[in-house]
Design an enzyme around this catalytic site. Structure first.
Site, PDB file in Angstrom:
ATOM      1  N   THR A   1      -0.224   0.900   6.803  1.00  0.00           N
ATOM      2  CA  THR A   1      -0.142  -0.158   6.008  1.00  0.00           C
ATOM      3  C   THR A   1      -0.011  -1.563   6.746  1.00  0.00           C
ATOM      4  O   THR A   1       0.624  -1.393   7.845  1.00  0.00           O
ATOM      5  CB  THR A   1       1.122   0.035   4.935  1.00  0.00           C
ATOM      6  OG1 THR A   1       1.186  -1.299   4.304  1.00  0.00           O
ATOM      7  CG2 THR A   1       2.324   0.274   5.483  1.00  0.00           C
TER       8      THR A   1
ATOM      9  N   ARG B   1     -14.135  -8.291  -0.064  1.00  0.00           N
ATOM     10  CA  ARG B   1     -13.193  -7.871   1.159  1.00  0.00           C
ATOM     11  C   ARG B   1     -12.594  -6.372   1.009  1.00  0.00           C
ATOM     12  O   ARG B   1     -12.161  -6.264   0.048  1.00  0.00           O
ATOM     13  CB  ARG B   1     -12.033  -8.685   1.476  1.00  0.00           C
ATOM     14  CG  ARG B   1     -11.138  -8.469   2.530  1.00  0.00           C
ATOM     15  CD  ARG B   1     -10.230  -7.791   2.252  1.00  0.00           C
ATOM     16  NE  ARG B   1      -8.929  -7.572   3.344  1.00  0.00           N
ATOM     17  CZ  ARG B   1      -7.923  -6.711   3.532  1.00  0.00           C
ATOM     18  NH1 ARG B   1      -7.689  -5.822   2.205  1.00  0.00           N
ATOM     19  NH2 ARG B   1      -7.045  -6.490   4.573  1.00  0.00           N
TER      20      ARG B   1
ATOM     21  N   THR C   1      -1.849  -5.507   8.122  1.00  0.00           N
ATOM     22  CA  THR C   1      -3.017  -6.372   8.046  1.00  0.00           C
ATOM     23  C   THR C   1      -4.243  -5.561   8.622  1.00  0.00           C
ATOM     24  O   THR C   1      -4.564  -5.495   9.549  1.00  0.00           O
ATOM     25  CB  THR C   1      -2.763  -7.434   8.989  1.00  0.00           C
ATOM     26  OG1 THR C   1      -2.406  -6.963  10.286  1.00  0.00           O
ATOM     27  CG2 THR C   1      -1.467  -8.411   8.605  1.00  0.00           C
TER      28      THR C   1
ATOM     29  N   GLY D   1     -10.104  -3.681   3.037  1.00  0.00           N
ATOM     30  CA  GLY D   1      -9.239  -3.460   4.285  1.00  0.00           C
ATOM     31  C   GLY D   1      -9.096  -2.185   4.844  1.00  0.00           C
ATOM     32  O   GLY D   1     -10.349  -1.402   4.737  1.00  0.00           O
ATOM     33  N   ASP D   2      -8.293  -1.790   5.596  1.00  0.00           N
ATOM     34  CA  ASP D   2      -8.480  -0.403   6.377  1.00  0.00           C
ATOM     35  C   ASP D   2      -7.959   0.738   5.605  1.00  0.00           C
ATOM     36  O   ASP D   2      -8.228   1.869   5.992  1.00  0.00           O
ATOM     37  CB  ASP D   2      -7.233  -0.350   7.516  1.00  0.00           C
ATOM     38  CG  ASP D   2      -5.875  -0.589   6.744  1.00  0.00           C
ATOM     39  OD1 ASP D   2      -5.656  -1.581   5.952  1.00  0.00           O
ATOM     40  OD2 ASP D   2      -5.083  -0.064   7.373  1.00  0.00           O
TER      41      ASP D   2
ATOM     42  N   THR E   1       0.921  -1.174  -0.244  1.00  0.00           N
ATOM     43  CA  THR E   1       0.147  -0.015  -0.036  1.00  0.00           C
ATOM     44  C   THR E   1       0.910   1.235   0.031  1.00  0.00           C
ATOM     45  O   THR E   1       1.845   1.224   0.719  1.00  0.00           O
ATOM     46  CB  THR E   1      -0.880   0.030   1.112  1.00  0.00           C
ATOM     47  OG1 THR E   1      -1.914  -1.292   1.103  1.00  0.00           O
ATOM     48  CG2 THR E   1      -1.551   1.245   1.509  1.00  0.00           C
TER      49      THR E   1
HETATM   50  N1  ASP Z   1      -3.379  -2.409   4.482  1.00  0.00           N
HETATM   51  C1  ASP Z   1      -3.928  -2.892   3.505  1.00  0.00           C
HETATM   52  C2  ASP Z   1      -5.195  -3.684   3.405  1.00  0.00           C
HETATM   53  O1  ASP Z   1      -5.351  -4.492   4.423  1.00  0.00           O
HETATM   54  C3  ASP Z   1      -2.897  -3.748   2.617  1.00  0.00           C
HETATM   55  C4  ASP Z   1      -1.678  -3.138   2.489  1.00  0.00           C
HETATM   56  O2  ASP Z   1      -1.217  -2.232   3.558  1.00  0.00           O
HETATM   57  O3  ASP Z   1      -0.729  -3.429   1.569  1.00  0.00           O
HETATM   58  O4  ASP Z   1      -5.894  -3.848   2.502  1.00  0.00           O
END
Ligand code: ASP
Length: 374
Positions: A260, A237, A262, A239-240, A209
């Protein structure tokens, strides 16, 4: 000798002046030194965190990533140096990194379980606390521009899928054929995940990210984040990264954050907002607040990193992974580009179970020899 009325008048005036002057002089002496001149501008960027180790990366790859980070940083610095806003600076960084196939955002994004690219992004303005976010885009060339259009040109904060893309199109944000996002490396990662029955977490152990935080010479902060999410993600799904308060947040009263890692854990901890709240309510420095929240995230089982910037220009990195693609610069001439844990600031130890120190058995002191008195 008896003083003349005139000299008595002069003496009186002199005494009065001395008495008035004294408290002022004493005040001056007691005042602390004036605060150092605040930085005119400051910026920090990331291109993901994860298992970046020197042994796992060839010198050529390392040079490529450093050059890519330099280009991203330069795009933001150019805006701030010219007196531009932090919002324009983070937009410039993130579009540059989205266009760069080295990172998991825009071109170079990871593939979903169905072999598609599904892009998420968010942006937030610390001055107004206005925010815009998009998720599940498939054709918008620069998802961060779609997020910015949502923030500036519509009544909503968060749009997803076809509707988000339609909104972006209607607001003149450029589109590309979905094949534009394809890279062989990301495709191979999806095949590996499927072939080896890996989970979305362990296919590469890297979160690519991209994000940027900045403060401009007006003292306004801004944050932006863009991602392809996790390889092999399914069931829609998200993410954050596009979740305001989790992967992205900006508030002039505290700081700006981009994350960035999980994503599920960052959402549960509300990482970006939590860091800003700590700074705002406890007065912690950006580094202390970020490390505290990242340690809590680690205790929950999450990993990754954050970049933080405060209105006074202080910047901080914090990550509990082996490394984090990161860079920062400010108007006092600071410039850093780093990848590994040991070549720049920010690495915090992953949480450890603290075992009590074993207590060494204490030898009984020999009984004093008492000579009988004669
Ligand atoms: N945080 C991002 C997600 O969970 C992934 C990433 O940081 O690459 O979608």
């Amino acid at each position: 000798m008896i003083a003349s009325p005139l000299s008595r008048l002069f003496a009186g005036v002199a005494l009065a002046l001395t008495l008035f002057a004294l408290p002022a002089a004493a005040q001056e002496a007691a005042d602390p030194a004036p605060p150092p001149r605040p930085l005119r501008w400051s910026i920090a960027i990331h291109g993901g965190a994860g298992t970046m180790t020197r042994t796992a990366m060839t010198p050529e790859k390392e040079a490529e990533y450093r050059a890519a980070l330099e280009r991203g940083l330069a795009a933001g610095v150019a805006v701030l140096q010219a007196g531009g806003s932090s919002l324009d600076a983070v937009t410039a960084v993130v579009t540059t990194l989205e266009d760069d196939p080295h990172f998991n955002a825009g071109r170079g994004a990871v593939f979903t379980w169905d072999g598609k690219n599904s892009l998420d992004a968010a942006i937030m303005d610390g001055k107004t606390r206005k925010a815009g976010a998009v998720a599940g885009l498939a054709r918008t060339k620069n998802p961060v521009l779609a997020a910015r259009a949502v923030m500036e040109q519509g009544p909503h904060v968060f749009l997803t899928g076809d509707g988000a893309e339609q909104f972006a199109r209607e607001h003149g944000i450029p589109e590309v054929d979905p094949s534009y996002f394809y890279t062989q490396e990301r495709w191979d990662q999806l095949q590996k995940l499927k072939g080896q029955n890996l989970s979305a977490w362990d296919v590469e152990g890297k979160y690519g990210t991209v994000g940027a935080v900045a403060v401009d010479d007006q003292g306004h902060v801004a944050a932006a984040t863009s991602t392809g999410g996790l390889t092999g993600k399914r069931w829609g799904r998200i993410g954050d990264s596009p979740v305001i308060g989790a992967g992205t947040y900006a508030d002039d009263r505290a700081c700006a954050v981009s994350a960035t890692g999980t994503g599920e854990f960052f959402i549960r901890e509300g990482v970006a907002h939590e860091i800003c709240a700590r700074i705002r309510f406890t007065g912690e420095s950006p580094k202390v607040a970020a490390d505290t929240v990242m340690l809590e995230l680690g205790e929950m089982g999450g990993d990754g990193g954050v970049i933080v910037i405060a209105p006074d220009g202080q910047s901080a990195f914090s990550f509990n992974t082996e490394g984090m693609y990161r860079a920062r610069a400010n108007s006092d001439g600071l410039k850093e580009v780093a990848i590994f844990r040991d070549d720049g600031p920010g690495g915090i130890a992953p949480p450890k179970v603290i075992e009590p120190e074993p207590v060494a058995p204490v030898e009984p002191a020999p009984a004093p020899k008492i000579e009988p008195q004669l």
